[in-house]
Scaffold this motif. Structure first.
Motif, PDB file in Angstrom:
ATOM      1  N   ALA A 168       0.875  -1.179   0.000  1.00  0.00           N
ATOM      2  CA  ALA A 168       0.000   0.000   0.000  1.00  0.00           C
ATOM      3  C   ALA A 168       0.905   1.218   0.000  1.00  0.00           C
ATOM      4  O   ALA A 168       2.099   1.115   0.306  1.00  0.00           O
ATOM      5  CB  ALA A 168      -0.904  -0.012   1.233  1.00  0.00           C
ATOM      6  N   GLU A 294      -4.569  -2.482  -4.697  1.00  0.00           N
ATOM      7  CA  GLU A 294      -3.573  -1.762  -3.886  1.00  0.00           C
ATOM      8  C   GLU A 294      -4.026  -0.332  -3.592  1.00  0.00           C
ATOM      9  O   GLU A 294      -3.836   0.181  -2.492  1.00  0.00           O
ATOM     10  CB  GLU A 294      -2.224  -1.727  -4.622  1.00  0.00           C
ATOM     11  N   LEU A 297      -6.821  -0.382  -0.971  1.00  0.00           N
ATOM     12  CA  LEU A 297      -6.270  -0.570   0.381  1.00  0.00           C
ATOM     13  C   LEU A 297      -5.596   0.719   0.866  1.00  0.00           C
ATOM     14  O   LEU A 297      -5.804   1.155   2.004  1.00  0.00           O
ATOM     15  CB  LEU A 297      -5.273  -1.740   0.389  1.00  0.00           C
ATOM     16  N   SER A 298      -4.802   1.331  -0.005  1.00  0.00           N
ATOM     17  CA  SER A 298      -4.096   2.568   0.384  1.00  0.00           C
ATOM     18  C   SER A 298      -5.092   3.643   0.830  1.00  0.00           C
ATOM     19  O   SER A 298      -4.869   4.341   1.828  1.00  0.00           O
ATOM     20  CB  SER A 298      -3.273   3.102  -0.791  1.00  0.00           C
TER      21      SER A 298
END
Lengths: 372, 372
Positions: A168, A294, A297-298
């Motif tokens: 992330a 990704e 999630l980040s």
């Protein structure tokens, strides 16, 4: 306690030199050194150079087999079982996680379990290996029994850490947690400071909650009843049965699946360690677009960090953030080494004729570090 | 509270009838009923017939889509992503775990994630599906946000349960735990009894630890700051950051991998639920002889149950034992239904012209049950 800071690169050379003197190849020495110094960079000093003496002790007592020949004893497309032959934990673990990652890259998932191994450092090192290559990584290990089951008083379970990593930005997700309420090192810090421990960390020989770190620590050292409590503390009021269950889940993934020693048998005699690990890698590309996952999630982790703070708190952290911030600090300002560790390193260097001074390059003025 | 006990088989017929009246097929009604009554058999009444009203309410508000057409939107040999189309949680979840188990039986591992779903009952039902067929089963789900991150005061995470099952004798290993210190139901029990809650269960609007269950519960109901603490409690002293990290790991496996709603978005409006689940099955035969592995686990669990008890404690349980013992008791002595649930069931039966009396067969005299 006075804790000096030393240049990272020089300590790396020092550690390399020490493991070579202990009898390891360049490649293995470099591998072990990277795991140990990553712990120091992350600010997890308890698992960094502070453990050098433990590996030397392991070799001296025969707990660690210098000439071990780890081998794969069972393998399928998605899985493998490795018998580590009592090797030092790090190189076999790096190979096991690499195998797991290769399987994940080819088939989507890899699960490699290891038995008859020894202390492998921080679990998060191996889960991060997977995250660095765009995989979800999970590492578990059992350990010497230090933790009592709920309503019990005999330490039957290890601190049994679980590490989970996923890429992330700007920080990876990196959870590296023991399934006990605290690791043993926290008892030792309170012993040094002559401070009582919070009620809920450990129990005495009768299984009663104790605020005396010496009492709890002695139970562990003497292998009598008493020990550390599972995450969630004593009984079920704060969920102690959950930490107990998580420790058991780690036992399943490590010892039960590999057919190795359960925690109650690990390090039972001075010359025996035989712990077990599990390394899982998942290519989350099997669920959707990796870049999208990704990014999602980040964004969620950022939302958490941006969320409202409790009265008196300045930050909401996400797991992995402190490790990255500590690494930047340690690279610039040096690795923290306390007096006790320094003395241990001095003794090892003396024994193996390593010119310590050459490698010990102070980075800045001494600091009083409050390492709670 | 007076809690009467009723015949299991008749309650099963009653639940079947109600779900058919609500518009479900025989097959779906039977599936939902089995999940609900398994919770009652296990002694987890909070997730049994006590939830009937919730599903009716979900249909009334449009949170649950009666005519949903769940579909697989991505599939590989080892994995699948299902969009549940806001269906009632149970039938899609049974299908998802079945898919995961089929993949595990063929390839060794199966991971199926579900998005846009609704409340699926107890997580342990689905992990047990796998264990019953000789597989290691793991289930996770995110939920409405009730839990504050460490040092935060805004509920951003669900109680995010994890269930892990594996066959063993005489009791399977069945861990079914929320990653919060307690589920919301525990607040409600203390509200009813007008008792303060232990310090470390929840925080108020300022993020301060509170012993007032009404205060914490109101924060959740009004969706203002405040809520339940992660397993490990407030701050890091007892490992609250670990429970927070586990809740985040559940979020990754459910919402992030499926591209569904994270807990902070689940049930944000009255007519929206959209939670996410994950179903993992592992054929542990890929690691060794299955009979040997099961025996090894059974022996280790027995060792734990036989280990020395803490002063004042009579038993050390392993996870799954209480559920099996409760099931035997409920089958013989009847399912426990409290007054409030009985009234809710009466209301539903009245609305749908179900002859309640026919199905409500008392098994023994009324009991005062101390359901701590």
């Amino acid at each position: 306690m006075v804790e000096k800071r030393y240049n990272y690169e020089s300590l790396k050379e020092l550690s390399l030199m020490i493991f070579q003197k202990l009898g390891y190849s360049n490649e293995d020495s470099s591998c072990i050194t990277d795991v140990l110094l990553t712990a120091d960079l992350f600010g997890i000093e308890s698992h960094g150079l502070q453990r050098l003496w433990l590996y030397q002790y392991g070799l001296d007592t025969g707990r660690i087999n210098l000439n071990a020949k780890p081998r794969v004893i069972k393998e399928t497309k998605l899985s493998a079982v490795i018998d580590a032959d009592d090797a030092i934990g790090h190189p076999t673990s790096v190979k096991a996680m690499s195998m797991s990652m290769d399987k994940a890259k080819t088939f989507g998932v890899g699960i490699v379990v290891v038995k008859n191994s020894t202390h492998f450092g921080i679990a998060g090192y191996y889960s991060q290996m997977a995250a660095k290559e765009g995989l979800l990584g999970i590492t578990m290990t059992n350990t010497e029994a230090l933790v009592v089951p709920t309503y019990g008083k005999r330490a039957m379970l290890g601190t049994n850490p679980i590490a989970i990593s996923m890429p992330a930005k700007p920080y990876p997700f990196l959870l590296d947690m023991s399934t006990s309420v605290v690791p043993r090192g926290k008892l030792e810090v309170h012993i040094k400071r002559e401070q009582p421990i919070p009620l809920g960390w450990g129990v005495n020989e009768e299984g009663e909650v104790s605020d005396n770190p010496n009492e709890v620590n002695e139970c562990i050292s003497k292998k009598i009843c008493g020990g550390i409590l599972p995450l969630g503390g004593a009984g079920e009021t704060f969920g102690g049965h959950k930490g107990y269950g998580l420790a058991l889940a780690v036992e399943i993934f490590t010892a039960i699946l590999s057919g190795g020693y359960t925690s109650d048998l690990v390090r039972k005699r001075q010359n025996v360690e035989k712990c077990c690990h599990a390394f899982i890698a998942i290519d989350y590309g099997i669920f959707g677009d990796k870049k999208y996952i990704e990014k999602y999630l980040s964004e969620f982790l950022q939302k958490l960090r941006d969320s409202e703070k409790a009265k008196g708190a300045s930050r909401v952290y996400t797991h992995g953030e402190k490790e990255i911030l500590n690494s930047v600090d340690r690279m610039k300002n040096g690795i923290i080494i306390n007096e006790k560790t320094l003395k241990e390193i001095k003794d090892i260097c003396k024994r193996y004729n390593v010119p310590l001074r050459k490698y010990l390059i102070p980075v800045q003025n001494d600091l009083y570090v409050d390492n709670r």
